[in-house]
Design a protein around this motif. Sequence first.
Motif, short mmCIF file in Angstrom:
data_model
loop_
_atom_site.label_atom_id
_atom_site.label_comp_id
_atom_site.label_asym_id
_atom_site.label_seq_id
_atom_site.Cartn_x
_atom_site.Cartn_y
_atom_site.Cartn_z
N ILE A 72 -14.94 26.34 10.57
CA ILE A 72 -13.94 26.88 9.64
C ILE A 72 -14.38 26.60 8.21
CG2 ILE A 72 -11.57 26.74 8.83
CD1 ILE A 72 -10.78 26.14 11.78
N HIS A 73 -14.84 25.38 7.94
CA HIS A 73 -15.35 25.08 6.59
C HIS A 73 -16.52 26.00 6.24
CE1 HIS A 73 -13.08 21.71 5.06
NE2 HIS A 73 -13.26 21.00 6.15
N ARG A 74 -17.42 26.19 7.18
CA ARG A 74 -18.58 27.04 6.92
C ARG A 74 -18.15 28.46 6.55
NH1 ARG A 74 -22.09 30.43 9.94
NH2 ARG A 74 -24.26 30.32 9.23
N GLY A 75 -17.17 28.99 7.27
CA GLY A 75 -16.66 30.32 6.98
C GLY A 75 -15.89 30.38 5.68
N PHE A 76 -15.02 29.40 5.46
CA PHE A 76 -14.21 29.39 4.24
C PHE A 76 -15.06 29.15 3.00
CE2 PHE A 76 -9.65 28.42 5.95
CZ PHE A 76 -9.67 29.62 6.62
N ASP A 77 -16.15 28.40 3.15
CA ASP A 77 -17.06 28.19 2.00
C ASP A 77 -17.65 29.52 1.54
OD1 ASP A 77 -16.64 25.46 1.98
OD2 ASP A 77 -18.50 24.97 3.04
N ALA A 78 -17.83 30.45 2.46
CA ALA A 78 -18.30 31.79 2.10
C ALA A 78 -17.16 32.69 1.65
CB ALA A 78 -19.02 32.42 3.30
N LEU A 79 -16.02 32.54 2.30
CA LEU A 79 -14.89 33.43 2.02
C LEU A 79 -14.25 33.17 0.67
CD1 LEU A 79 -13.11 35.67 3.24
CD2 LEU A 79 -11.70 33.88 4.28
N GLU A 80 -14.16 31.92 0.26
CA GLU A 80 -13.50 31.57 -1.00
C GLU A 80 -14.13 32.29 -2.21
OE1 GLU A 80 -10.97 29.63 -3.85
OE2 GLU A 80 -10.76 29.93 -1.69
N PRO A 81 -15.44 32.20 -2.44
CA PRO A 81 -16.02 32.93 -3.59
C PRO A 81 -15.94 34.44 -3.42
CG PRO A 81 -17.75 31.91 -2.27
CD PRO A 81 -16.46 31.37 -1.76
N MET A 82 -15.99 34.91 -2.18
CA MET A 82 -15.88 36.34 -1.94
C MET A 82 -14.50 36.84 -2.39
SD MET A 82 -16.40 38.19 1.77
CE MET A 82 -18.02 37.44 1.97
N LEU A 83 -13.46 36.10 -2.03
CA LEU A 83 -12.10 36.50 -2.39
C LEU A 83 -11.85 36.37 -3.89
CD1 LEU A 83 -10.12 35.00 0.63
CD2 LEU A 83 -10.49 37.42 0.12
N LYS A 84 -12.52 35.45 -4.54
CA LYS A 84 -12.38 35.35 -6.00
C LYS A 84 -12.83 36.64 -6.67
CE LYS A 84 -12.81 30.35 -6.65
NZ LYS A 84 -13.65 29.25 -7.21
N GLN A 85 -13.77 37.33 -6.05
CA GLN A 85 -14.27 38.59 -6.60
C GLN A 85 -13.39 39.78 -6.25
OE1 GLN A 85 -17.03 38.88 -8.64
NE2 GLN A 85 -17.06 36.64 -8.60
N THR A 86 -12.76 39.77 -5.08
CA THR A 86 -12.05 40.96 -4.60
C THR A 86 -10.53 40.90 -4.76
OG1 THR A 86 -11.80 40.09 -2.34
CG2 THR A 86 -13.83 41.32 -2.84
N ALA A 87 -9.97 39.70 -4.87
CA ALA A 87 -8.52 39.55 -4.76
C ALA A 87 -7.78 39.96 -6.02
CB ALA A 87 -8.17 38.10 -4.41
N GLY A 88 -6.59 40.52 -5.78
CA GLY A 88 -5.57 40.68 -6.79
C GLY A 88 -4.39 39.87 -6.26
N LYS A 89 -3.31 40.57 -6.00
CA LYS A 89 -2.18 39.92 -5.36
C LYS A 89 -2.52 39.57 -3.92
CE LYS A 89 2.76 40.52 -4.39
NZ LYS A 89 3.92 41.45 -4.49
N TYR A 90 -3.34 40.42 -3.30
CA TYR A 90 -3.75 40.22 -1.91
C TYR A 90 -5.28 40.15 -1.84
CZ TYR A 90 1.13 41.48 -1.23
OH TYR A 90 2.50 41.52 -1.29
N CYS A 91 -5.83 40.18 -0.65
CA CYS A 91 -7.27 39.93 -0.48
C CYS A 91 -8.15 40.92 -1.24
CB CYS A 91 -7.64 39.97 1.01
SG CYS A 91 -7.14 38.50 1.94
#
Length: 221
Positions: free
Chosen positions: A140-159
């Motif tokens: 989960i950490h391995r996946g979230f470590d990738a997902l967190e910066p990805m979402l910083k680029q794509t997210a508004g109110k939602y993903c």
Amino acid sequence: MNVLSTLVFTQPVLHGYFRSSCSWRVRIALALKGIEYDQVAVNLIKDGGQQLTHEYKTLNPMQQVPAVEIDGITLSQSLAVIQYIDETRPGPRLLPSEPKKRAQVRMISDLIASGIQPLQNLHVIQKIGAEKVQWAQHFIHRGFDALEPMLKQTAGKYCVGDELSMADICLVPQVYNAERFKVDMSMYPTIQRLNQSLLEVEAFQVSHPSCQPDTPAELRA
């Protein structure tokens, strides 16, 4: 002729388990679309696992949940179910019409559905044994470590921007799993923010594992 005009729409039957993240994804999608459906409980623990019966294997050869009977077919992968619902039913779009945003939604959804969740589902965890919590936390950490910066680029109110999508449908059940395995979510502020916003949406509340017909009494909301 419009292909949709030839389909005979039927009320879906969802074979699932209250705590299955894949089943929860489908419940969220159905709720967002306002689709009524029937539920058949498949207890993954009781009787050695009801998903392992010959009867259930005819619905889902992988002997996993969910399986969804809909419009004369049976679908057994949550993202395929969600996309079919989106393509055949009215209501808010679960995949954006704009190609770049649609690709981002699929990227996030696939990262979760293929890169995180399968590594800490019940079948895998049972094989790991005593180290199951550490195993789940690691992936989960391995996946979230990738997902967190990805979402910083794509997210508004939602993903992805300000519209609900399949990415959000995948995110919330995965955060629920992370919390079950006591993952430190303070490391992922964007994921936390999005999850909190999504849990305020009615479709995510009514589909929550604590509110299902097969939820054990001690776990009910």
